[in-house]
Motif scaffolding. Structure first.
Motif, PDB file in Angstrom:
ATOM      1  N   THR A 253       0.821  -1.205   0.000  1.00  0.00           N
ATOM      2  CA  THR A 253       0.000   0.000   0.000  1.00  0.00           C
ATOM      3  C   THR A 253       0.856   1.257   0.000  1.00  0.00           C
ATOM      4  O   THR A 253       0.560   2.229  -0.702  1.00  0.00           O
ATOM      5  CB  THR A 253      -0.926  -0.006   1.230  1.00  0.00           C
ATOM      6  N   SER A 254       1.925   1.260   0.782  1.00  0.00           N
ATOM      7  CA  SER A 254       2.803   2.427   0.838  1.00  0.00           C
ATOM      8  C   SER A 254       3.514   2.644  -0.489  1.00  0.00           C
ATOM      9  O   SER A 254       3.673   3.791  -0.948  1.00  0.00           O
ATOM     10  CB  SER A 254       3.829   2.249   1.964  1.00  0.00           C
ATOM     11  N   ILE A 255       3.963   1.571  -1.133  1.00  0.00           N
ATOM     12  CA  ILE A 255       4.593   1.708  -2.453  1.00  0.00           C
ATOM     13  C   ILE A 255       3.593   2.271  -3.452  1.00  0.00           C
ATOM     14  O   ILE A 255       3.934   3.102  -4.306  1.00  0.00           O
ATOM     15  CB  ILE A 255       5.147   0.346  -2.934  1.00  0.00           C
ATOM     16  N   THR A 256       2.334   1.830  -3.347  1.00  0.00           N
ATOM     17  CA  THR A 256       1.299   2.353  -4.240  1.00  0.00           C
ATOM     18  C   THR A 256       1.119   3.854  -4.045  1.00  0.00           C
ATOM     19  O   THR A 256       1.025   4.618  -5.018  1.00  0.00           O
ATOM     20  CB  THR A 256      -0.031   1.634  -3.982  1.00  0.00           C
ATOM     21  N   LEU A 257       1.086   4.306  -2.790  1.00  0.00           N
ATOM     22  CA  LEU A 257       0.971   5.737  -2.522  1.00  0.00           C
ATOM     23  C   LEU A 257       2.168   6.500  -3.083  1.00  0.00           C
ATOM     24  O   LEU A 257       2.011   7.571  -3.683  1.00  0.00           O
ATOM     25  CB  LEU A 257       0.849   5.974  -1.013  1.00  0.00           C
ATOM     26  N   GLY A 258       3.371   5.944  -2.882  1.00  0.00           N
ATOM     27  CA  GLY A 258       4.563   6.581  -3.431  1.00  0.00           C
ATOM     28  C   GLY A 258       4.580   6.576  -4.941  1.00  0.00           C
ATOM     29  O   GLY A 258       5.011   7.556  -5.573  1.00  0.00           O
TER      30      GLY A 258
END
Length: 438
Positions: free
Chosen positions: A359-364
């Protein structure tokens, strides 16, 4: 409001049906009226916009309506849910009501208890309740005679009548006087909601025949001439202790340690499985709705697969046990246990760390790039940036659980869609005939 009252009514209907020994009559319509010269021998159930009871009911009365006015005699009990209820007449057994506003008018005689849940309850002088009053609501004005105990939880209350025994009440005077309550409900016709002062006020003509126990942040107002026979006990709510600045510092460091932990575990996943991370993120960015719905399917499938892997602990040794080669049963058991531990560990890792990382990679990725990210370095950079938003969102009260659940669904769904596209996409490419060259 009506749906809530209907649920309350449905919950108490069972009590009425158990005691019902006589035939029941069901009445419905826009307006239902039982005239003063009518007598009903059994229980009566009324479902209407407006219900008026002027006659005699020898059984129980159960009502679901917008307005209820009873001025006759109910020899049984009353169970009612409405917007406004006006009670007059005589009642032989306990009554249970739920509404916005209720009034027990002067001259009313209740032979047993009254249990009520309302915004406002008013008991006029001259009304008599031979049993207890149990009430929960915003305000109460008690001017009649209650022969036994009163148990109430309200924001504000005024007592000007007679209570035969104990008064135990919880009030909250922190709310200041607001506009007249009738401004909120303009269509009130039977009941005029009175203005009640904040806190607990016992007027000069009030009599309490037993102990007065009140839970309130402020002391009760007792006018001169009021009589309280028993002791008075004031229970103040505990004031929240001021937060130590050290607590805020500890909270900050705890969140920082949580960020570092998620970052390290996310980097480990990126280093070991860069193609899986990148592919899952691409699917979430390109097909967010499909990925989310796939996560709803993939999460329970992963739990089901856990049971399948657990079954291998028994199935693999049994399968090898059917052979005659020595040691294969033991080897099969070890393989099954190893597979179980590996799968459970991987699943637990992804639930705790992997979903947050994806999820964090997606946000980044949404912030940094419109194109797929393939290199480990750029994946880690996106992870470090997006993880800041993830940690902050999970610190918001009442939101952190939802953020974690959504992250798990998106992450599982993204990987599931990526695997399915890789599996069926490769098969489709192999099945596609090669183009002929001239």
């Amino acid at each position: 409001m009506r749906s809530i009252l209907f649920l309350i009514l449905a919950g108490v209907l069972s009590f009425a049906l158990v005691d019902s020994a006589l035939a029941a009559e069901f009445l419905s319509g826009q307006e239902v009226t039982i005239a003063s010269d009518e007598t009903w021998d059994g229980d009566v159930y009324i479902f209407a916009q407006s219900a008026t009871v002027e006659g005699t009911i020898k059984g129980d009365l159960v009502v679901y309506a917008q307005r209820l006015h009873i001025s006759g005699t109910v020899e049984g009990g009353v169970i009612a849910a409405a917007q406004e209820i006006l009670l007059e007449g005589t009642y032989g057994r306990s009554s249970r009501i739920a509404c916005q506003a209720a009034k027990v008018a002067s001259g009313t005689e209740m032979k047993r208890d009254l249990v009520a849940a309302c915004y406002s309850l008013e008991i006029d002088k001259g009304a008599t309740i031979d049993g207890d009053l149990i009430y929960a609501g915003f305000q109460a004005m008690l001017g009649g005679t209650i022969q036994e105990d009163v148990w109430a939880a309200v924001n504000r209350a005024e007592v000007s009548g007679k209570i035969g025994r104990e008064l135990s009440i919880t009030t909250d005077s922190n709310h200041q006087q607001g506009p007249p309550p009738n401004q909120y409900w303009q269509d009130m016709k039977l009941v005029v909601i009175p203005m009640v002062s904040p806190g607990l006020t016992i007027h000069e003509d009030a009599t309490i025949g037993g102990k007065l126990t009140y839970h309130s942040p402020t002391e009760v107002t007792i006018d001169d001439g009021a009589k309280v026979t028993g002791p008075i006990e004031w229970i103040e709510p505990e004031k929240p202790a001021p937060r130590d600045p050290q607590d805020k510092t500890d909270y900050f460091w705890n969140q920082l340690k949580r960020y570092v932990t998620l970052l390290v575990m996310g980097i480990l996943m990126v280093v070991c499985c860069p193609a899986t991370c990148g592919g899952a993120v691409d699917q979430i960015v390109q097909r967010p709705i499909v990925s989310f719905l796939a996560g709803v399917l993939a999460v329970p499938l992963s739990i089901i697969a856990l049971g399948v892997v657990a079954g291998l602990i028994l199935l693999v040794p049994m399968a090898f046990g059917w052979l005659t080669l020595d040691g294969l049963a033991v080897a099969g058991a070890l393989i099954a246990v190893f597979g179980m531990v590996l799968y459970v560990g991987s699943l637990g890792y992804f639930f705790v760390f992997g979903a947050a990382a994806v999820t964090s990679i997606t946000l980044g990725r949404i912030v940094f790039s419109d194109h797929p990210i393939t290199s480990r370095g750029r994946l880690i950079l996106a992870l470090a940036f997006g993880l800041v938003f993830y940690v902050v969102l999970t610190c918001v009260p009442y939101l952190h659980v939802g953020v974690i659940v959504v992250a798990i669904l998106f992450a599982f769904g993204g990987i599931f869609v990526w695997m399915m596209r890789g599996l069926f996409g490769s098969s489709a490419e192999k099945a596609k005939p090669a183009a002929k060259t001239a």
